[in-house]
Design an enzyme around this catalytic site. Structure first.
Site, short mmCIF file in Angstrom:
data_model
loop_
_atom_site.label_atom_id
_atom_site.label_comp_id
_atom_site.label_asym_id
_atom_site.label_seq_id
_atom_site.Cartn_x
_atom_site.Cartn_y
_atom_site.Cartn_z
N LYS A 187 -1.86 -0.66 16.51
CA LYS A 187 -3.05 0.10 15.28
C LYS A 187 -4.06 1.12 16.03
O LYS A 187 -4.22 2.25 15.69
CB LYS A 187 -3.60 -0.93 13.91
CG LYS A 187 -3.13 -1.44 13.44
CD LYS A 187 -2.25 -0.14 12.58
CE LYS A 187 -1.12 -1.05 10.89
NZ LYS A 187 -0.46 -0.27 10.09
N SER A 240 -3.60 3.42 9.43
CA SER A 240 -3.91 1.90 10.55
C SER A 240 -5.19 0.93 10.08
O SER A 240 -4.67 0.20 8.80
CB SER A 240 -4.96 3.02 11.24
OG SER A 240 -5.59 2.97 12.01
N ILE A 249 0.39 -0.82 -0.38
CA ILE A 249 0.17 -0.25 0.12
C ILE A 249 0.78 1.56 0.07
O ILE A 249 0.35 2.02 -0.43
CB ILE A 249 -0.56 0.27 1.18
CG1 ILE A 249 -1.77 -0.95 0.88
CG2 ILE A 249 -1.85 1.32 1.33
CD1 ILE A 249 -2.63 -0.97 2.04
N ASP A 269 15.65 1.31 9.54
CA ASP A 269 14.64 0.56 9.92
C ASP A 269 13.43 2.21 11.23
O ASP A 269 13.90 2.36 11.92
CB ASP A 269 15.08 -0.64 10.85
CG ASP A 269 14.39 -1.59 11.50
OD1 ASP A 269 13.24 -0.95 12.24
OD2 ASP A 269 14.12 -2.43 11.61
N ILE A 322 -6.77 -5.48 0.70
CA ILE A 322 -5.97 -4.41 -0.73
C ILE A 322 -5.57 -5.48 -1.20
O ILE A 322 -5.12 -6.10 -1.20
CB ILE A 322 -5.49 -2.89 -0.10
CG1 ILE A 322 -6.19 -2.23 0.86
CG2 ILE A 322 -5.08 -2.44 -1.34
CD1 ILE A 322 -7.71 -1.48 -0.17
#
Ligand code: COA
Length: 277
Positions: free
Chosen positions: A166, A148, A26, A71, A195
């Site tokens: 989250k 989220s 995403i 990272d 997704i």
């Protein structure tokens, strides 16, 4: 229909997007949308090969691209990435805190380090990027977008680590929206539903089955990374000028149906432990 039929290709000319975990999924999808709308792009992530291949793709869409191996759990590395981005493009306008980790595990099987690992990547990583990007965002009066998930507001079985992380990300988003509004910095989160083609859905779908997820979505299909990227673009543009502190669901209505279909499907594969009962 493409988002380019609605949003102007030059919408983000001379503006810079910084995406954590931008090498895939995403997050790369969001970068792809911004690249096509004219933005300069900085992506950071753990894997150099993923960043290089993402950079080649974003360049082919016409973007200037800066990549930095970092990272998100390492504040100094994230701060260095923001420094490299500023040197190349000037102050960042939009920061997407997208780096995340996920796996399916019963809470009783999860080690303290397993729980901490996901909280560190998702929540501490989001704080690190927000904090390291703050001075640039203050200059640009830019915005933060946090990625989220439905696990933030509904419990999903074997996702205790993800739900805690989250929910924390959304709480952080609201806190920063409250504190940084005075600087003109807006903070919102986007909660994507299932997704297509993402590592997260691969991991969840492997255990529960893809059809279980499809049955949970009122619109009856998975979404695309373009559909998430387009909403992030609207929030980051002047159209979103009065939106801060919001959690925006881009999930085909999945949040309306809860988690029980998923919970039943994963419990069939990985039943609750009965040892010693
Ligand atoms: N079930 C239970 N525990 C698990 C696990 C699983 N499937 N995968 C990892 N863990 C635990 C490990 O056992 C370890 O705990 P321990 O030290 O007590 O044994 C801890 O998590 C850290 O694992 P490690 O592999 O060292 O972490 P990492 O930092 O290299 O990787 C992860 C992070 C675990 C989140 C890894 O899955 C990852 O890199 N994910 C990125 C991609 C991703 O998840 N994308 C989807 C985003 S929605």
């Amino acid at each position: 229909m493409s988002f380019l039929d609605v949003l102007k290709p030059g919408l983000f000319t001379d503006r810079t997007l910084f995406v954590t975990g931008g090498g895939s999924g995403i997050n790369l999808g969001i970068a792809r949308v911004f690249a096509q709308l004219g933005a300069n792009i900085t992506i950071c992530g753990r894997t150099e090969a993923k960043l290089s291949s993402a950079a080649a793709e974003l360049s082919s869409l016409g973007a200037q691209v800066c990549t930095v191996v970092a990272d998100v759990r390492d504040y100094a590395a994230v701060a260095e990435a923001f420094g490299a981005s500023e040197q190349r493009f000037g102050p960042v306008d939009t920061v997407v805190c997208g780096a995340a980790g996920n796996f399916v595990a019963r809470a009783e099987d999860l080690s303290a380090n397993g729980f901490k690992t996901v909280v560190d990547i998702d929540l501490l990583g989001s704080f690190n990027a927000s904090r390291a990007g703050f001075s640039q965002l203050r200059q640009s009066k830019g915005c933060l977008i946090f990625i989220s998930a439905a696990q933030a507001y509904v419990p999903f079985a074997y996702q205790a680590h993800v739900g805690a992380a989250k929910a924390g990300v959304d709480a952080l988003m609201r806190n920063l929206a409250l504190e940084w509004g005075v600087y003109g910095i807006r903070c919102n989160s986007v909660a994507p539903g299932p997704i297509e083609g993402t590592e997260g859905m691969k991991r969840l779908g492997e255990v529960s089955g893809r059809d279980t997820w499809t049955s949970m979505i009122p619109l009856g299909r998975y979404g695309t990374t373009d559909e998430v990227g387009a909403i992030v673009a609207v929030l980051a543009s002047r159209l979103g000028a009065y939106v801060t502190g919001a959690q925006v669901l881009v999930d085909g209505g999945q949040g309306l149906t809860g988690s029980s279909a998923f919970n039943q499907a994963v419990a069939a594969v990985l039943p609750p432990t009965t040892d010693g009962v």
